[in-house]
Design a protein around this motif. Structure first.
Motif, PDB file in Angstrom:
ATOM      1  N   LYS A  18       0.812  -1.220   0.000  1.00 35.78           N
ATOM      2  CA  LYS A  18       0.000   0.000   0.000  1.00 35.78           C
ATOM      3  C   LYS A  18       0.846   1.271   0.000  1.00 35.78           C
ATOM      4  O   LYS A  18       0.419   2.318  -0.463  1.00 35.78           O
ATOM      5  CB  LYS A  18      -0.912   0.014   1.216  1.00 35.78           C
ATOM      6  N   GLY A  19       2.059   1.169   0.544  1.00 38.38           N
ATOM      7  CA  GLY A  19       2.895   2.366   0.622  1.00 38.38           C
ATOM      8  C   GLY A  19       3.513   2.758  -0.716  1.00 38.38           C
ATOM      9  O   GLY A  19       4.033   3.865  -0.858  1.00 38.38           O
ATOM     10  N   PRO A  28      -7.811   9.871   9.775  1.00 36.78           N
ATOM     11  CA  PRO A  28      -7.367  10.748  10.861  1.00 36.78           C
ATOM     12  C   PRO A  28      -7.726  12.215  10.619  1.00 36.78           C
ATOM     13  O   PRO A  28      -8.037  12.932  11.572  1.00 36.78           O
ATOM     14  CB  PRO A  28      -5.849  10.551  10.895  1.00 36.78           C
ATOM     15  N   CYS A  78      -4.656  15.341   3.741  1.00 36.40           N
ATOM     16  CA  CYS A  78      -4.397  13.893   3.761  1.00 36.40           C
ATOM     17  C   CYS A  78      -3.002  13.591   4.302  1.00 36.40           C
ATOM     18  O   CYS A  78      -2.022  14.233   3.931  1.00 36.40           O
ATOM     19  CB  CYS A  78      -4.549  13.329   2.359  1.00 36.40           C
ATOM     20  N   THR A  79      -2.906  12.568   5.182  1.00 34.02           N
ATOM     21  CA  THR A  79      -1.608  12.165   5.722  1.00 34.02           C
ATOM     22  C   THR A  79      -1.039  10.957   4.971  1.00 34.02           C
ATOM     23  O   THR A  79      -0.008  10.432   5.352  1.00 34.02           O
ATOM     24  CB  THR A  79      -1.702  11.789   7.216  1.00 34.02           C
ATOM     25  N   SER A  80      -1.733  10.506   3.950  1.00 34.75           N
ATOM     26  CA  SER A  80      -1.347   9.336   3.147  1.00 34.75           C
ATOM     27  C   SER A  80      -1.142   8.100   4.018  1.00 34.75           C
ATOM     28  O   SER A  80      -0.293   7.270   3.741  1.00 34.75           O
ATOM     29  CB  SER A  80      -0.085   9.618   2.308  1.00 34.75           C
ATOM     30  N   CYS A  81      -1.968   7.974   5.064  1.00 33.85           N
ATOM     31  CA  CYS A  81      -1.757   6.896   6.043  1.00 33.85           C
ATOM     32  C   CYS A  81      -2.341   5.574   5.599  1.00 33.85           C
ATOM     33  O   CYS A  81      -2.110   4.550   6.238  1.00 33.85           O
ATOM     34  CB  CYS A  81      -2.349   7.281   7.395  1.00 33.85           C
ATOM     35  N   ASN A  82      -3.153   5.587   4.517  1.00 32.15           N
ATOM     36  CA  ASN A  82      -3.733   4.358   3.967  1.00 32.15           C
ATOM     37  C   ASN A  82      -4.828   3.732   4.829  1.00 32.15           C
ATOM     38  O   ASN A  82      -5.245   2.605   4.558  1.00 32.15           O
ATOM     39  CB  ASN A  82      -2.639   3.298   3.706  1.00 32.15           C
ATOM     40  N   ALA A  83      -5.305   4.457   5.849  1.00 27.50           N
ATOM     41  CA  ALA A  83      -6.387   3.894   6.668  1.00 27.50           C
ATOM     42  C   ALA A  83      -7.641   3.685   5.818  1.00 27.50           C
ATOM     43  O   ALA A  83      -8.337   2.675   5.960  1.00 27.50           O
ATOM     44  CB  ALA A  83      -6.704   4.809   7.848  1.00 27.50           C
ATOM     45  N   GLU A 139      -7.199   0.603   3.635  1.00 30.47           N
ATOM     46  CA  GLU A 139      -7.278  -0.587   4.472  1.00 30.47           C
ATOM     47  C   GLU A 139      -8.732  -0.896   4.841  1.00 30.47           C
ATOM     48  O   GLU A 139      -9.155  -2.044   4.835  1.00 30.47           O
ATOM     49  CB  GLU A 139      -6.456  -0.358   5.749  1.00 30.47           C
ATOM     50  N   GLU A 140      -9.495   0.149   5.161  1.00 35.28           N
ATOM     51  CA  GLU A 140     -10.859  -0.041   5.636  1.00 35.28           C
ATOM     52  C   GLU A 140     -11.803  -0.526   4.548  1.00 35.28           C
ATOM     53  O   GLU A 140     -12.733  -1.271   4.831  1.00 35.28           O
ATOM     54  CB  GLU A 140     -11.412   1.275   6.203  1.00 35.28           C
ATOM     55  N   ASN A 154      10.139   2.552   3.103  1.00 35.70           N
ATOM     56  CA  ASN A 154       9.122   2.343   2.072  1.00 35.70           C
ATOM     57  C   ASN A 154       9.604   2.791   0.703  1.00 35.70           C
ATOM     58  O   ASN A 154       9.427   2.093  -0.298  1.00 35.70           O
ATOM     59  CB  ASN A 154       7.849   3.105   2.461  1.00 35.70           C
ATOM     60  N   ALA A 174       1.374   0.320   5.252  1.00 33.95           N
ATOM     61  CA  ALA A 174       2.056   0.475   3.965  1.00 33.95           C
ATOM     62  C   ALA A 174       2.868  -0.752   3.596  1.00 33.95           C
ATOM     63  O   ALA A 174       3.013  -1.081   2.425  1.00 33.95           O
ATOM     64  CB  ALA A 174       2.949   1.711   3.991  1.00 33.95           C
ATOM     65  N   GLY A 188       2.525  11.991   8.350  1.00 34.70           N
ATOM     66  CA  GLY A 188       2.776  11.448   7.007  1.00 34.70           C
ATOM     67  C   GLY A 188       2.258  12.316   5.881  1.00 34.70           C
ATOM     68  O   GLY A 188       1.536  13.287   6.108  1.00 34.70           O
TER      69      GLY A 188
END
Lengths: 437, 257
Positions: free
Chosen positions: A248-249, A317, A371-376, A379-380, B101, B153, B187
């Motif tokens: 995801k990163g 977040p 956006c913090t690009s945290c991928n939450a 994921e959700e 990453n 990530a 981030g």
């Protein structure tokens, strides 16, 4: 004369399926407005993802309450549709419960009995869903993007399902010979007595009406999908198939930038070279996305697939701390704009500039920069929608086409450019730490 | 501290086992430098033959890429890749999940393919190989904040937790942890700008999650998370009771390095 119901049925069926096909072709055309992206690799992994995530609902159950309720409605929906097959046969050939003699009373009774129980469970689940949306006031259903049509849309779908399930049970309850046989009526036997005081002709009329409204309702519901968030029942499958398989990163590297950077760094290149004779100078590619056509096809498919459940937003977040950004709204706005572009094409044959775009008219820079690009959100999402990729693509446009980053970020980038760090420190001081205490 | 550079190694005709990618925060930020040094102590303890790039290291370009400046990112990436490839680097370890990453996932497409470890993975690897024995212990209540760029990530949740258990600390989980962990708020280049207008800063919310577990130590594995959580603790006026520590520091502390 005796064939009139059959003919009526076939006309209804063809019209219903035909109109739906027309709209689905529009969806496909609109998705193809996006850039091509190669997602044909690792096909066995993709099939597995689709089987596990879409068919198997593996990500739904991470939230047990809505997960289990959804599972009931989903299983009910698929299995009860077997009954629709019989309805279609009966409608076309004028038969009544055509599968009964074919399957034999035992199996047929078992099947219909299962459908009845499922229909009842679906009805209960849908009621709970309605309460969750309207009475329990769960936060993710109250966000500002859920006002107006999205709210009514969600409720309408639930009403549709309540009515269809009721009709199915009523249809069985008023089928006198079916009730007399008393096989496969675990639910409808309790409803049948409500009608027992009526004349047999009236009961038969109710049965026929329920049958007709049921199948017409299913066709109307099928056609409603295109106008609704409910397209996910179909698109979840391709959506999980084409979803990103990389970590995801990992953010994609822009190929056209690679070419230019390589040229800049190549000491052998002639900076004054002109394109060779006969070669047309290429129009430089636009960097990033300011409108839906700049996004890729998977991102546009994502937008049509989103069913606005809001799990992404409830984990974001930025959203949790009151920022403008909502990943769900990013998907909804992308779809709204794509629909607008689609209608524009319907009217004009080709897209005619309407002075609008996805950026600013739908999605604001304020949302993008939060956006913090945290991928939450990624994921959700129970069906692997990727709102983050759209946010990043739009940031690329803001920065590379418009130099419109917030001032502090411009300073950070200047530092990286000048001294190879995000802060203004000399590169010569990079190893100073080893001699400090 | 004895920290050889790749250039020095090359001058002696030596090739170290692994390159330690210090990262910009680890090189310049006062708090992060402590993490860098703690990790070097751990490397020394395990007799790892490592080197750094020193002044030849430059930002990986992660922050520039997440802002949307693909040009700057790729210029940084290609310059770094040229240096790394010139030294024949094959293995890299870093204390920064963002560098981790980027080096691991985004450099291969630009010609830089390496075996990249986050320092918690590498320490775990050293322990498993028997090169580092953890004998000391830390009798503290520790909660681990998952860095987004290590966790979601790159799906690494276990290495840091394994190390916390190995030093005998009591690991407690926050209500949002592992793949459901809440971001610290740094981030996507947020570290370098003021947050957009809202009701609260993200790090305040995240430290609230951590405080609910009543920890002695909030552990993390990222210099940016460390800054955000430290600021959050100060906001909640808990800095006297609770420390924010990197896993490398916990190991160094337990082993009295």
């Amino acid at each position: 004369m005796q064939y009139i119901p059959n003919i009526l049925f076939v006309i209804t069926l063809v019209a219903g399926i035909g109109f739906f096909t027309l709209n689905i072709r529009k969806v496909i055309r609109n998705i193809k407005l996006g850039k091509d992206i190669n997602r044909s690799d690792h096909s066995s992994k993709r099939w597995k993802n689709m089987a596990r995530i879409a068919l198997g609902q593996s990500k739904m159950v991470t939230r047990p309450v809505s997960g289990v309720l959804h599972l009931i409605v989903y299983v009910g929906f698929i299995i009860i549709n077997v009954e629709v097959l019989e309805i279609i046969f009966d409608g076309i050939f004028g038969t009544h419960r055509v599968f009964k003699p074919i399957l034999g009373e035992g199996i047929y009774g078992f099947l219909i009995g299962t459908f009845e129980i499922l229909a009842f469970l679906v009805f209960v689940a849908v009621i709970i869903f309605w309460l969750r949306r309207n009475a329990i006031r769960i936060k993710r259903f109250l966000s500002k993007e859920m006002k107006g049509w999205p709210k009514s849309d969600g409720n309408l779908i639930l009403y549709f399902e309540m009515v269809l399930m009721t009709l199915f049970i009523v249809m069985n309850a008023t089928d006198i010979s079916f009730q007399e046989a008393s096989v496969g009526n675990p639910i409808s036997q309790f409803v049948a007595p409500w009608f027992s005081s009526l004349e047999p002709e009236t009961i038969h009329l109710i049965e026929r009406s329920a049958w007709w409204i049921h199948i017409t309702g299913i066709l109307v519901f099928l056609n409603y999908l295109y106008y609704s968030k409910h397209l996910h029942i179909l698109l979840a499958f391709p959506n999980t198939f084409y979803a990103n398989l990389n970590p995801k990163g990992q953010l994609s590297n822009v190929a056209s930038v690679t070419k230019e950077v390589q040229m800049m760094m190549d000491p052998n290149i002639d900076p004054y070279a002109t394109p060779e004779g006969g070669e047309e100078e290429e129009v430089p590619e636009k960097f990033g996305a300011s409108d839906v056509m700049d996004l890729n096809r998977v991102q546009l498919l994502n937008a049509y697939t989103c069913t606005e459940c809001g799990r992404c937003t409830s984990a974001c977040p930025a959203n949790l701390t009151g920022k403008e950004l909502s990943p769900r709204a990013i998907m909804m706005k992308t779809r709204d704009r794509l629909e607008e572009v689609g209608k524009n094409i319907d009217q004009n044959g080709v897209f005619k500039d309407d002075g609008k775009q996805l950026l600013n008219d739908y999605i604001t820079p304020e949302e993008l920069w939060a956006c913090t690009s945290c991928n939450a959100c990624v994921e959700e999402c129970p069906i692997n929608i990727d709102p983050l990729s759209i946010i990043m693509e739009m940031r690329r446009f803001l920065v590379m086409e418009q130099s419109a980053a917030p001032q502090e970020l411009n300073m950070m980038m200047t530092n990286v450019e000048n001294n190879g760090a995000m802060w203004q420190y000399s590169p010569m001081d990079r190893l100073n730490w080893k001699d400090e205490d | 501290m004895n920290v050889p550079t790749m250039a020095e190694m090359m001058a002696q005709g030596k090739q170290p086992e692994i390159l330690f990618w210090v990262g910009s925060a680890g090189s310049y930020d006062d708090r992060a430098k402590k993490i860098t040094k703690a990790f070097v102590k751990v490397l020394h303890k395990a007799n790892v033959d490592f080197a750094v790039l020193g002044t030849e290291e430059s930002s990986t370009g992660d922050a520039a890429k997440r802002v949307g400046n693909e040009f700057l990112f790729q210029m940084q990436a290609m310059t770094n890749i040229e240096v790394l490839n010139a030294y024949g680097v094959t293995k890299i370890v870093t204390c920064d999940p963002h560098s981790f990453n980027t080096l691991k996932n985004e450099y291969p497409g630009l010609g830089g393919t390496y075996q990249v470890y986050h320092h918690t993975q590498y320490i775990q690897h050293l322990v498993n190989e028997g090169r580092l024995t953890i004998t000391g212990s830390l009798d503290k209540r520790v909660t681990f904040h998952d860095p987004c760029y290590l966790g979601r990530a790159n799906d690494e949740y276990e290495s840091p937790r394994d190390l916390i258990r190995r030093i005998g600390a009591q690991l407690t989980e926050m209500k949002r942890s592992k793949n459901k962990a809440l971001c610290c708020g740094a981030g996507g280049a947020q570290m370098f700008k003021e947050p957009e207008k809202g009701t609260m800063d993200i790090n305040i919310l995240r430290t609230k999650d951590a405080l609910e577990t009543k920890p002695n130590i909030i552990a993390t594995g990222c210099p940016y998370c460390n800054t955000m959580m430290t600021d959050g603790i100060k906001f909640h006026e808990k800095e006297a009771e609770i420390e924010v520590k990197d896993i490398a520091e916990l190991i160094a502390e337990a082993e009295q390095l």
